[in-house]
Design an enzyme around this catalytic site. Structure first.
Site, PDB file in Angstrom:
ATOM      1  N   LYS A  35       0.850  -1.211   0.000  1.00 34.57           N
ATOM      2  CA  LYS A  35       0.000   0.000   0.000  1.00 34.57           C
ATOM      3  C   LYS A  35       0.882   1.258   0.000  1.00 34.57           C
ATOM      4  O   LYS A  35       2.091   1.164   0.232  1.00 34.57           O
ATOM      5  CB  LYS A  35      -0.939  -0.028   1.201  1.00 34.57           C
ATOM      6  CG  LYS A  35      -0.236  -0.059   2.540  1.00 34.57           C
ATOM      7  CD  LYS A  35      -1.225  -0.205   3.683  1.00 34.57           C
ATOM      8  CE  LYS A  35      -0.489  -0.401   4.987  1.00 34.57           C
ATOM      9  NZ  LYS A  35      -1.176   0.153   6.132  1.00 34.57           N
ATOM     10  N   ARG A 129      -9.484  -0.426  16.411  1.00 34.40           N
ATOM     11  CA  ARG A 129      -9.587   0.444  15.246  1.00 34.40           C
ATOM     12  C   ARG A 129     -10.549  -0.143  14.231  1.00 34.40           C
ATOM     13  O   ARG A 129     -11.578   0.440  13.921  1.00 34.40           O
ATOM     14  CB  ARG A 129      -8.167   0.606  14.668  1.00 34.40           C
ATOM     15  CG  ARG A 129      -8.001   1.642  13.620  1.00 34.40           C
ATOM     16  CD  ARG A 129      -6.575   1.666  13.090  1.00 34.40           C
ATOM     17  NE  ARG A 129      -6.166   0.416  12.469  1.00 34.40           N
ATOM     18  CZ  ARG A 129      -5.082   0.261  11.722  1.00 34.40           C
ATOM     19  NH1 ARG A 129      -4.254   1.263  11.527  1.00 34.40           N
ATOM     20  NH2 ARG A 129      -4.786  -0.900  11.186  1.00 34.40           N
ATOM     21  N   TYR A 250      13.091  31.334   2.435  1.00 34.81           N
ATOM     22  CA  TYR A 250      11.941  32.047   2.995  1.00 34.81           C
ATOM     23  C   TYR A 250      12.179  32.411   4.452  1.00 34.81           C
ATOM     24  O   TYR A 250      12.671  31.584   5.227  1.00 34.81           O
ATOM     25  CB  TYR A 250      10.683  31.175   2.923  1.00 34.81           C
ATOM     26  CG  TYR A 250      10.105  31.051   1.543  1.00 34.81           C
ATOM     27  CD1 TYR A 250       9.571  32.158   0.899  1.00 34.81           C
ATOM     28  CD2 TYR A 250      10.077  29.821   0.899  1.00 34.81           C
ATOM     29  CE1 TYR A 250       9.029  32.029  -0.370  1.00 34.81           C
ATOM     30  CE2 TYR A 250       9.523  29.683  -0.362  1.00 34.81           C
ATOM     31  CZ  TYR A 250       8.998  30.795  -0.997  1.00 34.81           C
ATOM     32  OH  TYR A 250       8.467  30.679  -2.236  1.00 34.81           O
ATOM     33  N   MET A 298       9.181  24.386  -1.051  1.00 34.31           N
ATOM     34  CA  MET A 298       8.401  23.321  -1.696  1.00 34.31           C
ATOM     35  C   MET A 298       9.252  22.498  -2.669  1.00 34.31           C
ATOM     36  O   MET A 298       9.148  21.281  -2.720  1.00 34.31           O
ATOM     37  CB  MET A 298       7.194  23.933  -2.420  1.00 34.31           C
ATOM     38  CG  MET A 298       6.181  22.898  -2.836  1.00 34.31           C
ATOM     39  SD  MET A 298       4.806  23.575  -3.763  1.00 34.31           S
ATOM     40  CE  MET A 298       3.987  24.572  -2.549  1.00 34.31           C
TER      41      MET A 298
HETATM   42  C1  LIG Z   1      -3.868  -4.645   8.315  1.00 29.73           C
HETATM   43  C2  LIG Z   1      -2.414  -4.475   8.103  1.00 29.73           C
HETATM   44  N1  LIG Z   1      -1.643  -5.571   7.982  1.00 29.73           N
HETATM   45  C3  LIG Z   1      -0.321  -5.470   7.797  1.00 29.73           C
HETATM   46  C4  LIG Z   1       0.322  -4.250   7.736  1.00 29.73           C
HETATM   47  C5  LIG Z   1       1.818  -4.192   7.556  1.00 29.73           C
HETATM   48  O1  LIG Z   1       2.431  -3.671   8.694  1.00 29.73           O
HETATM   49  P1  LIG Z   1       4.015  -3.464   8.801  1.00 29.73           P
HETATM   50  O2  LIG Z   1       4.361  -2.485   7.741  1.00 29.73           O
HETATM   51  O3  LIG Z   1       4.231  -2.965  10.155  1.00 29.73           O
HETATM   52  O4  LIG Z   1       4.627  -4.795   8.530  1.00 29.73           O
HETATM   53  C6  LIG Z   1      -0.441  -3.104   7.870  1.00 29.73           C
HETATM   54  C7  LIG Z   1       0.230  -1.802   7.846  1.00 29.73           C
HETATM   55  O5  LIG Z   1      -0.137  -0.830   8.393  1.00 29.73           O
HETATM   56  C8  LIG Z   1      -1.839  -3.215   8.059  1.00 29.73           C
HETATM   57  O6  LIG Z   1      -2.609  -2.127   8.177  1.00 29.73           O
END
Ligand SMILES: Cc1ncc(COP(=O)(O)O)c(C=O)c1O
Length: 355
Positions: A35, A129, A250, A298
């Site tokens: 992600k 959460r 700046y 920036m």
């Molecule tokens: C549901 C979930 N699983 C796994 C991970 C991976 O975590 P990490 O990067 O600490 O290994 C995340 C990351 O935030 C997560 O939200």
């Protein structure tokens, strides 16, 4: 082309992958978490390499991230983490993602759009959460399955795997207890990077490491077997010798005594170099640390040099190590944040090179 760029070492990604893989039971497979543009490293090349290394699946946080991987021709199963919101259901299905469910409302929308859609259900074992309460799990599963959805797996997430193993083990116990009485056998997963490194939940069906794959220690320690895989480099766009009293940047927050050599570099906070490093951060050139002077703007950052640099000098903005001044982890510690944040701040406008 830009005179500043990221270099990502995919061979080192392989080394980190193997360090994690060696900690898993034989049957345990890897859902590689890519992600946020693979934590800033570039989702598509990193995901492709991880699949080549043997990762069974991928995980993203938004349907758009999943679609980017699909558009690049990636066919592996991709999980959508978080708790699905009804607004995301259609895009998640379009990108052929496996949503994470913790709400009946989202389940209903999903089932209406695609009867039989594959989902994983999340249980909250202590993080507070995302997820249904353990005692709600059997009822939630029954309702979701009655809607016609295919629940393939059940997961939980650890809140303090990097700092409290007793609580992490308690979360795992609650998770195993919650699934113990269920009639069906679901695929189970819980471990993030810190849990894999600590050997907790590293023998379930899957683990979900993210940060450690990129060689960044989840506990922010400056001693680690993992190898950071990302370097950030830049060339100077301008060099000048300052006259006494000349201000820089700046707010003119820094003033020259006279005779200092200043290099202007073509990156700034819009690239993910925190403005908080103004007048306190460092870059590296060879063995030398170059102090950031003036405010980071920036698109530009200014540093001081002791001597004129060679014409082809490549300045290191982020070093692929655990240097307290110039690595993502060291800098995060100095700024009171975590390497996760500094990595994910790396802007998509930075060119990324892979080797
Ligand atoms: C549901 C979930 N699983 C796994 C991970 C991976 O975590 P990490 O990067 O600490 O290994 C995340 C990351 O935030 C997560 O939200």
């Amino acid at each position: 082309m830009r005179a500043t760029w990221l270099e990502v070492d995919l061979a080192r990604l392989g080394e980190n992958y193997r360090i994690l893989k060696n900690r898993l039971s034989k049957k345990t497979r890897v859902i590689a978490v890519v992600k946020a543009n693979a934590y800033g490293h570039g989702a598509v090349p990193v995901a492709k390499k991880l699949l080549e290394l043997g990762a069974a699946r991928l995980a993203v946080a938004t349907a758009g991230e999943g679609a980017e991987l699909r558009n690049a021709g990636i066919g592996a199963p991709i999980h959508l983490l978080g708790s699905l919101h009804p607004l995301e259901a259609e895009d998640a299905l379009k990108a052929d993602l496996i949503p994470t469910l913790a709400s009946l409302e989202a389940a209903r929308v999903l089932a209406a759009l695609r009867p039989g859609a594959k989902v994983h259900v999340k249980v909250d074992t202590g993080m507070g959460r995302v997820g249904v309460r353990p005692e709600e799990l059997p009822g939630f599963l029954a309702e979701v399955e009655a809607m016609g959805l295919f629940v393939e797996g059940i997961l939980t997430h650890f809140a303090v795997a990097d700092e409290d193993l007793a609580f992490t083990r308690l979360q795992l116990e609650r998770f195993l207890e919650a699934v113990r009485g269920l009639k069906k056998r679901y695929l189970l997963h819980a471990a993030n990077s810190a849990a894999v490194l600590a050997g907790v939940a590293s023998d379930l069906d899957f683990v979900r490491p993210g940060i450690a794959l990129y060689g960044l220690p989840p506990d922010q320690s400056l001693k680690s077997k993992l190898k950071p895989i990302l370097s950030w480099k830049a060339r100077a766009t301008l060099l000048k010798t300052l006259s006494p009293g000349h201000g820089v940047g700046y707010g003119l927050t820094w003033k020259a005594e006279g005779g200092e050599i200043l290099a202007t570099l073509p990156f700034g906070y819009a690239d993910g170099f925190p403005r908080a490093l103004s007048n306190r951060g460092f870059l590296r050139l060879g063995q030398e640390y170059l102090p950031v002077v003036g405010r980071v703007s920036m698109d530009q950052t200014t540093v001081l040099l002791k001597a004129p640099p060679p014409p082809d000098a490549v300045f290191e903005v982020v070093t692929p190590d655990l240097d307290p001044k110039t690595s993502l982890t060291g800098r995060a510690l100095a700024l009171g944040t975590i390497n996760y944040e500094l990595a994910t701040l790396l802007s998509s406008r930075l060119p990324r090179m892979y080797h």
